[in-house]
Design a protein around this motif. Structure first.
Motif, PDB file in Angstrom:
ATOM      1  N   ARG A 103       0.830  -1.216   0.000  1.00 41.46           N
ATOM      2  CA  ARG A 103       0.000   0.000   0.000  1.00 41.46           C
ATOM      3  C   ARG A 103       0.859   1.259   0.000  1.00 41.46           C
ATOM      4  NH1 ARG A 103      -4.738  -2.089   4.220  1.00 41.46           N
ATOM      5  NH2 ARG A 103      -5.872  -3.328   2.660  1.00 41.46           N
ATOM      6  N   GLN A 104       1.965   1.224   0.706  1.00 42.52           N
ATOM      7  CA  GLN A 104       2.860   2.379   0.677  1.00 42.52           C
ATOM      8  C   GLN A 104       3.457   2.563  -0.713  1.00 42.52           C
ATOM      9  OE1 GLN A 104       5.741   2.125   3.869  1.00 42.52           O
ATOM     10  NE2 GLN A 104       4.334   3.129   5.294  1.00 42.52           N
ATOM     11  N   GLN A 105       3.777   1.451  -1.362  1.00 40.96           N
ATOM     12  CA  GLN A 105       4.294   1.539  -2.724  1.00 40.96           C
ATOM     13  C   GLN A 105       3.259   2.137  -3.656  1.00 40.96           C
ATOM     14  OE1 GLN A 105       6.430  -1.913  -4.241  1.00 40.96           O
ATOM     15  NE2 GLN A 105       5.470  -1.687  -6.244  1.00 40.96           N
ATOM     16  N   ARG A 106       2.003   1.741  -3.466  1.00 38.06           N
ATOM     17  CA  ARG A 106       0.935   2.295  -4.304  1.00 38.06           C
ATOM     18  C   ARG A 106       0.750   3.782  -4.044  1.00 38.06           C
ATOM     19  NH1 ARG A 106      -4.625  -0.953  -4.404  1.00 38.06           N
ATOM     20  NH2 ARG A 106      -3.105  -2.568  -4.958  1.00 38.06           N
ATOM     21  N   GLU A 107       0.887   4.211  -2.809  1.00 39.64           N
ATOM     22  CA  GLU A 107       0.774   5.631  -2.487  1.00 39.64           C
ATOM     23  C   GLU A 107       1.933   6.420  -3.093  1.00 39.64           C
ATOM     24  OE1 GLU A 107      -1.642   7.433  -0.042  1.00 39.64           O
ATOM     25  OE2 GLU A 107      -2.700   5.871  -1.149  1.00 39.64           O
ATOM     26  N   ARG A 108       3.126   5.836  -3.107  1.00 43.18           N
ATOM     27  CA  ARG A 108       4.260   6.485  -3.770  1.00 43.18           C
ATOM     28  C   ARG A 108       3.983   6.611  -5.268  1.00 43.18           C
ATOM     29  NH1 ARG A 108       9.206   7.204  -1.311  1.00 43.18           N
ATOM     30  NH2 ARG A 108       9.414   6.371   0.805  1.00 43.18           N
ATOM     31  N   SER A 109       3.451   5.545  -5.844  1.00 46.87           N
ATOM     32  CA  SER A 109       3.120   5.581  -7.266  1.00 46.87           C
ATOM     33  C   SER A 109       2.066   6.638  -7.564  1.00 46.87           C
ATOM     34  CB  SER A 109       2.622   4.199  -7.726  1.00 46.87           C
ATOM     35  OG  SER A 109       3.667   3.248  -7.701  1.00 46.87           O
ATOM     36  N   LEU A 110       1.120   6.800  -6.662  1.00 46.73           N
ATOM     37  CA  LEU A 110       0.081   7.810  -6.840  1.00 46.73           C
ATOM     38  C   LEU A 110       0.689   9.207  -6.867  1.00 46.73           C
ATOM     39  CD1 LEU A 110      -2.969   8.195  -7.095  1.00 46.73           C
ATOM     40  CD2 LEU A 110      -3.108   8.241  -4.606  1.00 46.73           C
ATOM     41  N   LEU A 111       1.639   9.459  -5.980  1.00 44.03           N
ATOM     42  CA  LEU A 111       2.317  10.746  -5.958  1.00 44.03           C
ATOM     43  C   LEU A 111       3.165  10.930  -7.214  1.00 44.03           C
ATOM     44  CD1 LEU A 111       2.586  13.220  -4.160  1.00 44.03           C
ATOM     45  CD2 LEU A 111       4.499  12.125  -2.993  1.00 44.03           C
ATOM     46  N   TYR A 112       3.808   9.859  -7.650  1.00 43.20           N
ATOM     47  CA  TYR A 112       4.600   9.871  -8.886  1.00 43.20           C
ATOM     48  C   TYR A 112       3.725  10.235 -10.081  1.00 43.20           C
ATOM     49  CZ  TYR A 112       6.985   7.596 -12.889  1.00 43.20           C
ATOM     50  OH  TYR A 112       7.544   7.310 -14.105  1.00 43.20           O
ATOM     51  N   VAL A 113       2.543   9.648 -10.142  1.00 44.91           N
ATOM     52  CA  VAL A 113       1.612   9.939 -11.234  1.00 44.91           C
ATOM     53  C   VAL A 113       1.225  11.414 -11.225  1.00 44.91           C
ATOM     54  CG1 VAL A 113      -0.748   9.554 -12.045  1.00 44.91           C
ATOM     55  CG2 VAL A 113       0.701   7.612 -11.474  1.00 44.91           C
ATOM     56  N   ALA A 114       0.886  11.939 -10.052  1.00 48.95           N
ATOM     57  CA  ALA A 114       0.442  13.332  -9.957  1.00 48.95           C
ATOM     58  C   ALA A 114       1.545  14.292 -10.389  1.00 48.95           C
ATOM     59  CB  ALA A 114      -0.003  13.642  -8.533  1.00 48.95           C
ATOM     60  N   ILE A 115       2.762  14.070  -9.927  1.00 48.69           N
ATOM     61  CA  ILE A 115       3.872  14.972 -10.238  1.00 48.69           C
ATOM     62  C   ILE A 115       4.196  14.945 -11.727  1.00 48.69           C
ATOM     63  CG2 ILE A 115       6.355  15.351  -9.860  1.00 48.69           C
ATOM     64  CD1 ILE A 115       5.883  14.321  -6.984  1.00 48.69           C
ATOM     65  N   THR A 116       4.129  13.772 -12.334  1.00 47.59           N
ATOM     66  CA  THR A 116       4.493  13.660 -13.753  1.00 47.59           C
ATOM     67  C   THR A 116       3.378  14.119 -14.687  1.00 47.59           C
ATOM     68  OG1 THR A 116       3.868  11.313 -13.686  1.00 47.59           O
ATOM     69  CG2 THR A 116       6.209  11.848 -13.425  1.00 47.59           C
ATOM     70  N   ARG A 117       2.293  14.679 -14.161  1.00 53.02           N
ATOM     71  CA  ARG A 117       1.313  15.348 -15.031  1.00 53.02           C
ATOM     72  C   ARG A 117       1.827  16.728 -15.433  1.00 53.02           C
ATOM     73  NH1 ARG A 117      -0.331  11.214 -16.680  1.00 53.02           N
ATOM     74  NH2 ARG A 117       1.383  10.412 -15.429  1.00 53.02           N
ATOM     75  N   ALA A 118       2.823  17.241 -14.702  1.00 49.42           N
ATOM     76  CA  ALA A 118       3.320  18.600 -14.936  1.00 49.42           C
ATOM     77  C   ALA A 118       4.216  18.638 -16.160  1.00 49.42           C
ATOM     78  CB  ALA A 118       4.088  19.082 -13.705  1.00 49.42           C
ATOM     79  N   LYS A 119       4.013  19.637 -17.003  1.00 54.37           N
ATOM     80  CA  LYS A 119       4.863  19.796 -18.180  1.00 54.37           C
ATOM     81  C   LYS A 119       6.060  20.695 -17.896  1.00 54.37           C
ATOM     82  CE  LYS A 119       2.521  20.402 -22.062  1.00 54.37           C
ATOM     83  NZ  LYS A 119       1.471  20.901 -22.996  1.00 54.37           N
ATOM     84  N   GLY A 120       5.842  21.807 -17.193  1.00 52.98           N
ATOM     85  CA  GLY A 120       6.951  22.733 -16.996  1.00 52.98           C
ATOM     86  C   GLY A 120       7.122  23.240 -15.584  1.00 52.98           C
ATOM     87  N   PHE A 121       6.033  23.266 -14.801  1.00 51.15           N
ATOM     88  CA  PHE A 121       6.087  23.793 -13.439  1.00 51.15           C
ATOM     89  C   PHE A 121       5.391  22.827 -12.499  1.00 51.15           C
ATOM     90  CE2 PHE A 121       3.914  25.943  -9.951  1.00 51.15           C
ATOM     91  CZ  PHE A 121       4.957  26.643  -9.340  1.00 51.15           C
ATOM     92  N   CYS A 122       6.031  22.549 -11.359  1.00 47.54           N
ATOM     93  CA  CYS A 122       5.417  21.664 -10.387  1.00 47.54           C
ATOM     94  C   CYS A 122       5.684  22.166  -8.975  1.00 47.54           C
ATOM     95  CB  CYS A 122       5.943  20.235 -10.535  1.00 47.54           C
ATOM     96  SG  CYS A 122       5.116  19.055  -9.440  1.00 47.54           S
ATOM     97  N   SER A 123       4.614  22.328  -8.219  1.00 47.07           N
ATOM     98  CA  SER A 123       4.706  22.692  -6.800  1.00 47.07           C
ATOM     99  C   SER A 123       4.142  21.541  -5.978  1.00 47.07           C
ATOM    100  CB  SER A 123       3.905  23.972  -6.527  1.00 47.07           C
ATOM    101  OG  SER A 123       3.686  24.133  -5.141  1.00 47.07           O
ATOM    102  N   ILE A 124       4.914  21.120  -4.968  1.00 47.90           N
ATOM    103  CA  ILE A 124       4.468  20.067  -4.056  1.00 47.90           C
ATOM    104  C   ILE A 124       4.449  20.679  -2.667  1.00 47.90           C
ATOM    105  CG2 ILE A 124       4.909  17.736  -3.186  1.00 47.90           C
ATOM    106  CD1 ILE A 124       6.732  17.454  -5.763  1.00 47.90           C
ATOM    107  N   SER A 125       3.285  20.716  -2.059  1.00 46.30           N
ATOM    108  CA  SER A 125       3.177  21.457  -0.800  1.00 46.30           C
ATOM    109  C   SER A 125       2.287  20.745   0.200  1.00 46.30           C
ATOM    110  CB  SER A 125       2.642  22.871  -1.061  1.00 46.30           C
ATOM    111  OG  SER A 125       1.341  22.819  -1.628  1.00 46.30           O
TER     112      SER A 125
END
Length: 708
Positions: free
Chosen positions: A672-694
């Motif tokens: 489940r932790q691996q899946r949560e990491r993957s979920l965050l990975y998916v969200a971040i890689t939607r960004a084309k040029g700018f990404c804020s993680i807060s």
């Protein structure tokens, strides 16, 4: 013969940057140019400052010019760039077009880097350290796309990290190949990826045959033949969405060919797997137009992804081909099929109903074993359902690899009544879980010998499907040429569990391919996202390991912004202030993504109070591009989408990973932790040029512990 006319992908990009009036004139000029590039209405002018004597200038209007390749030998004309007069001439003065003598690809080189290479060539004798690519002959590097004029730049690279310095200096295909080699991919594998020969004999390439170079499949990544009316109109309608026309050569090799059986395509986020799948569906549909009855089924895991894909297919498919493609998520297909066959299916998705059924079943839990309720839920999901266990005898035989609690026959007999009771509860309520529905649909097709109209199945996001889903998919189309085309990436698995295609009757030996180039995000964002997954082994959907060796981005930009605020208000104020710097058009290309639906309210409130328009992308709805404002969605919903700016917000401890996902089984916790990491990975890689993680208060452990 009629002249051969082509247009570069950079030309479309340059036209888009022109003022509106000049854009319209440029489009009219394209039509005149493609009809007859020798028309008296087109005045070609020499460019004295050009290093390439084949470059000419033509007039769009009094102040704007287009740059054209018009070789003295042959009947070839290529539109390359459009700009203000002086800027267009400056662009032309720094460009040289060459046909690669070993692979025949037409390449655009920067004159300034040719000069730099010549200066380095003079220093070759003074080198004291070995070069990274010393063991590889020039000829093989040229075959991989390195221009001969720029070879000294490559020969002076000493360590892998320095390869990134060549990104802006080399053609894309050359950088891609060198990045693979620098990451440890062998020369033989790199050559095989690009279908390049390892033989030592020189290639027989005419370096003055521009017409032949344009026909080279690898040249089509950047040059569009103007005779292709459909592709040209598609490009004019959406010049920024180059994926609609300009496929990478590796993508083209996956799409435009016959395969003698199932194909699996892997690739990291942004490598264009869905793009390949859509073009594959289009290609298959166009070949099936003469047969009225046959269809191509394009399926994926979630309803919203199916909606997005269907919308995008409308942009690349003619109506006749589109009618041949059925786009639907697998759950919806199964429900429709079962209803049509007279077996109405009610999926047990209501959490309250499901909890009540489990509460009733757990009354039979043996007290002496002291097993938590979570054990029974997990045993059902990991053992009972995937292996279709429907009796105690079958349970005795079931494999329980990876389960934390060991059970002998006596213990299995003690816990079985709970599962039997839960199954009875489902049956009495007329409910089915998705695994049951997949299994029932498969059994119905087999027992009734139902013939379905599908000659080919396209599966997107294959990593999210389980064993029963793939067993059903295998049955939907007969085993034949071009039957199954599966794309996926276990690094992005946020729903399903590990699957082995071979165990589902899907044999992909010899038909497995991999995409490595990220076209969506900058290298900085890609690298940051990948680091979230460091040290975790991911499967390749067929009992192997999928490593991200050679996975790179061609674009460069700024590092993601990572911030933890004292409270939620301060985080919301930061996001609001950042969004205020965007134009109305920019807002529509920005997205705030949160982990839970409940988290949306504070950002909706902040946007409303600040007067910033927003549009919430719901789970089962399309992102309506006509709607103004910043997008607001869950991290699950943004899968399959992309945005210029991403604000991944509220990433607090206890939220990512969700505290409620805890278990008493260490194996389940890791999964489940691996899946949560993957979920965050998916969200971040939607960004084309700018990404804020807060976040606020305390950031997620995944962020605070991420290596630099």
């Amino acid at each position: 013969m009629h002249p051969k006319v082509a247009i570069s992908s950079e030309f479309f990009s340059s036209v888009l940057k022109l003022p509106k009036a000049q854009q319209e004139k440029a489009v009219k000029f394209i039509e005149l140019f493609r009809q007859d590039p020798t028309s008296p209405g087109i005045n070609y002018e020499s460019i004295q400052s050009a290093r390439d004597r084949n470059l000419r200038s033509v007039r769009i209007d009094q102040a704007y010019r287009a740059i054209v390749l018009a070789p003295e030998r042959g009947d070839v004309y290529i539109l390359l760039w459009a700009d203000k007069h002086d800027d267009a001439y400056e662009w032309a003065g720094n460009k040289v077009l060459r046909i690669n003598p070993e692979n025949g690809v037409l390449q655009i080189l920067e004159a300034q880097y040719i000069d730099e290479a010549q200066q380095l060539q003079q220093l070759t004798g003074q080198k004291t350290k070995p070069g990274l690519f010393d063991a590889i002959k020039d000829r093989y590097l040229v075959r991989l796309g390195v221009p001969e004029e720029l070879m000294p730049l490559v020969r002076h690279v000493e360590i892998p990290v320095d390869v990134d310095d060549l990104k802006a200096k080399l053609p894309d295909e050359a950088y891609e190949a060198l990045a693979m080699l620098a990451d440890g991919v062998s020369l033989e594998e790199a050559l095989s990826v690009y279908d390049v020969s390892l033989q030592d004999e020189p290639a027989q390439i005419d370096t003055h045959d521009f017409a032949g170079a344009l026909d080279n499949p690898d040249s089509k990544r950047r040059f569009l033949l103007a005779s292709d009316d459909e592709a040209l109109q598609t490009m004019l309608d959406a010049p920024l969405e180059k994926w609609r026309v300009f496929l990478h050569p590796l993508q083209r090799k996956l799409v435009f060919r016959d395969w003698n059986g199932p194909v699996r395509v892997l690739g990291g986020a942004g490598t264009g797997k869905t793009v390949v799948a859509m073009h594959r569906a289009k290609w298959l549909a166009e070949r099936a137009l003469t047969d009225r009855e046959t269809r191509i089924l394009f399926t994926t895991y979630t309803k919203n992804l199916a909606i997005d894909i269907e919308q995008n297919l409308k942009h690349i498919c003619a109506p006749e081909a589109l009618r041949k493609i059925e786009v639907i998520n697998l759950d919806a297909w199964v429900k429709r099929f079962m209803d049509k066959q007279g077996y109405p299916t009610n999926f047990a998705f209501d959490k309250r109903q499901k909890k009540q059924l489990w509460d009733n079943a757990l009354v039979l839990k043996p007290d002496a074993l002291d097993l938590p309720d979570s054990f029974f839920h997990e045993e059902w999901e990991k053992v009972i359902q995937p292996q279709n266990v429907n009796s105690l005898e079958n349970y005795f035989k079931a494999r329980r690899l990876g389960r934390g609690v060991q059970l002998n026959r006596t213990l299995k007999k003690a816990v079985w009544p709970v599962f039997e009771n839960y199954r009875s509860g489902l049956d009495d309520a007329g409910l089915k879980e998705t695994e049951d529905a997949y299994r029932d649909a498969l059994a119905l097709i087999q027992t009734k010998s139902i013939q379905l109209p599908y000659t080919g199945i396209i599966v997107d996001e294959g990593q999210d499907f389980g064993l029963n889903a793939f067993r059903l998919i295998r049955q939907l189309a007969p085993e034949q040429q071009n039957d199954l085309f599966i794309v996926g990436d276990a690094h992005q698995r946020i729903y399903g569990s590990k699957v082995v295609l071979g165990q589902c009757g899907i044999k992909i030996i010899g038909r497995s391919r991999k995409l490595r180039i990220n076209y969506r995000t900058t290298e900085q964002i890609r690298h940051w996202a990948v680091s979230l997954l460091n040290g975790i082994a991911f499967d390749d959907l067929d009992n192997g390991v999928d490593e991200q060796t050679g996975y790179r981005s061609l674009m460069s930009g700024t590092e993601p912004i990572i911030q933890c605020f004292a409270n939620a208000q301060m985080e919301a104020e930061f996001i609001v202030n950042s969004l205020k710097e965007l134009t109305d058009q920019g807002l529509a290309k920005a997205c705030i993504a949160v982990r839970r639906h409940a988290d949306m309210e504070r950002y909706r409130l902040a946007l409303t109070e600040s007067g910033i328009p927003f549009y919430q992308i719901d789970q089962n709805a399309l992102d309506n591009t006509a709607q103004p404002g910043v997008r607001l969605a869950t991290v699950h919903r943004v899968k399959g989408l992309e945005f210029d700016a991403m604000y991944v917000a509220g990433i607090n401890e206890g939220i990512v990973p969700l505290a409620i996902l805890d278990s008493d089984d260490p194996t389940i916790i890791r999964e489940r932790q691996q899946r949560e990491r993957s979920l965050l990975y998916v969200a971040i890689t939607r960004a084309k040029g700018f990404c804020s993680i807060s976040g606020f208060g305390k950031l997620s452990q995944f962020i605070s512990s991420k290596p630099a």
